[in-house]
Design an enzyme around this catalytic site. Structure first.
Site, PDB file in Angstrom:
ATOM      1  N   SER A  39       3.171  -4.089   0.274  1.00 47.21           N
ATOM      2  CA  SER A  39       4.292  -5.006   0.302  1.00 47.21           C
ATOM      3  C   SER A  39       5.583  -4.315  -0.181  1.00 47.21           C
ATOM      4  O   SER A  39       5.888  -3.221   0.267  1.00 47.21           O
ATOM      5  CB  SER A  39       3.958  -6.250  -0.535  1.00 47.21           C
ATOM      6  OG  SER A  39       4.828  -7.302  -0.248  1.00 47.21           O
ATOM      7  N   ASP A 162       1.176  -9.196   5.079  1.00 49.42           N
ATOM      8  CA  ASP A 162       1.371  -8.502   3.806  1.00 49.42           C
ATOM      9  C   ASP A 162       0.096  -7.802   3.328  1.00 49.42           C
ATOM     10  O   ASP A 162      -0.986  -8.396   3.291  1.00 49.42           O
ATOM     11  CB  ASP A 162       1.807  -9.556   2.779  1.00 49.42           C
ATOM     12  CG  ASP A 162       2.326  -8.969   1.493  1.00 49.42           C
ATOM     13  OD1 ASP A 162       1.582  -8.200   0.852  1.00 49.42           O
ATOM     14  OD2 ASP A 162       3.468  -9.295   1.112  1.00 49.42           O
TER      15      ASP A 162
END
Length: 287
Positions: A39, A162
């Site tokens: 991320s 993510d």
């Protein structure tokens, strides 16, 4: 020869802390054989590997003021709360206001991987830097595409969410890649306990096309605890050195307050100085 890896957890705006640690690594010319991020941790690593000190903190303090970065305008324009194509495209491209030095990343001898989650299978996928092309940073977007808040990012025929959904603190991946010792930068204090995901009905509805991703989200707190346990076990065995916020500061993953994010960056600077002697000893011993 000992192979040292660097692992950077994600955490949205909380990664302002890691931005400080990485800037201090640049100041002290600290390099690693292998780097992996999830991320926002992967985005932070990209600037670090490009050698662009101070670039990351601008994204937590300066560029967040733009309405395309996060919020209603981004959502109405793209359907995403975080404007990933604005952040890692418009701003980051060679013609953008804060371009990343793509060639420097490619020339950096450190191996670099970015964690994303295959939306269909729910499994972690590890993109190496060869996936990134000049002005095509979809690997970073994919690693940062929070389910329900963002659409999955398409790379090739597949779509990705993510990386923190399936592999939040990828220490095991670093070990599997041959690292003997790890430096880990987390975005949460050492005593942080992750609770089950909030807004369960919302992400179940918005991610209905991807039941494996929903399953990941439902058990994300369990995965996170397992990865914390591995990280701390490696630390006990002197195989990991951990940088984690030494204070509980009242900012969130989506904090759009430049002063709050600057405070977290300052805490990272403080912690680095406080831990520097022990950290240098760890690095010297590993070398």
């Amino acid at each position: 020869m000992t192979r040292i890896g660097l692992v950077c957890e994600g955490g949205g705006m909380k990664c302002a802390y890691g931005a400080a640690i990485l800037d201090k690594f640049l100041d002290d010319k600290i390099t690693f054989d292998y780097c992996i991020g999830a991320s926002a941790g992967s985005a932070n690593l990209a600037s670090y590997l490009a050698g662009q000190r101070g670039r990351n903190i601008r994204f937590y303090t300066k560029w967040i003021k733009n309405p395309e970065f996060f919020g209603k305008k981004s959502f109405l324009k793209t359907g995403d709360l975080f404007g990933l194509h604005y952040i890692y495209g418009t701003l980051t491209n060679s013609t953008g206001k804060d371009p990343i030095n793509y060639q420097a990343i490619m020339d950096n001898p450190s191996e670099f991987e970015l964690v994303a989650t295959d939306a269909k299978t729910g499994k972690p996928v590890y993109f190496d830097k060869s996936v990134m092309k000049q002005d095509d940073y979809r690997a970073i977007m994919a690693s940062s595409a929070i389910p329900a808040a963002c659409h999955p990012i398409q790379i090739g025929k597949d779509r990705y969410y993510d990386g923190g959904v399936s592999d939040a603190i990828p220490c095991q991946r670093a070990l599997d890649k041959g690292c003997d010792k790890l430096v880990v930068i987390t975005s949460k204090p050492r005593d942080y306990v992750k609770e089950p995901e909030a807004h369960k009905k919302l992400y179940h509805a918005l991610c209905a096309k991807y039941p494996a991703t929903i399953k990941d989200l439902d058990r994300r707190h369990i995965m996170y605890k397992q990865e914390q346990d591995l990280m701390f076990d490696l630390e006990k065995k002197h195989k990991a050195f951990i940088f984690a916020p030494s204070e509980h500061l009242p900012m969130s993953t989506t904090s759009m307050d430049p002063k709050e994010n600057e405070q977290l960056y300052s805490l990272g600077m403080y912690d680095y100085v406080k831990l520097n002697k022990a950290f240098q000893a760890f690095i010297e011993d590993a070398r």
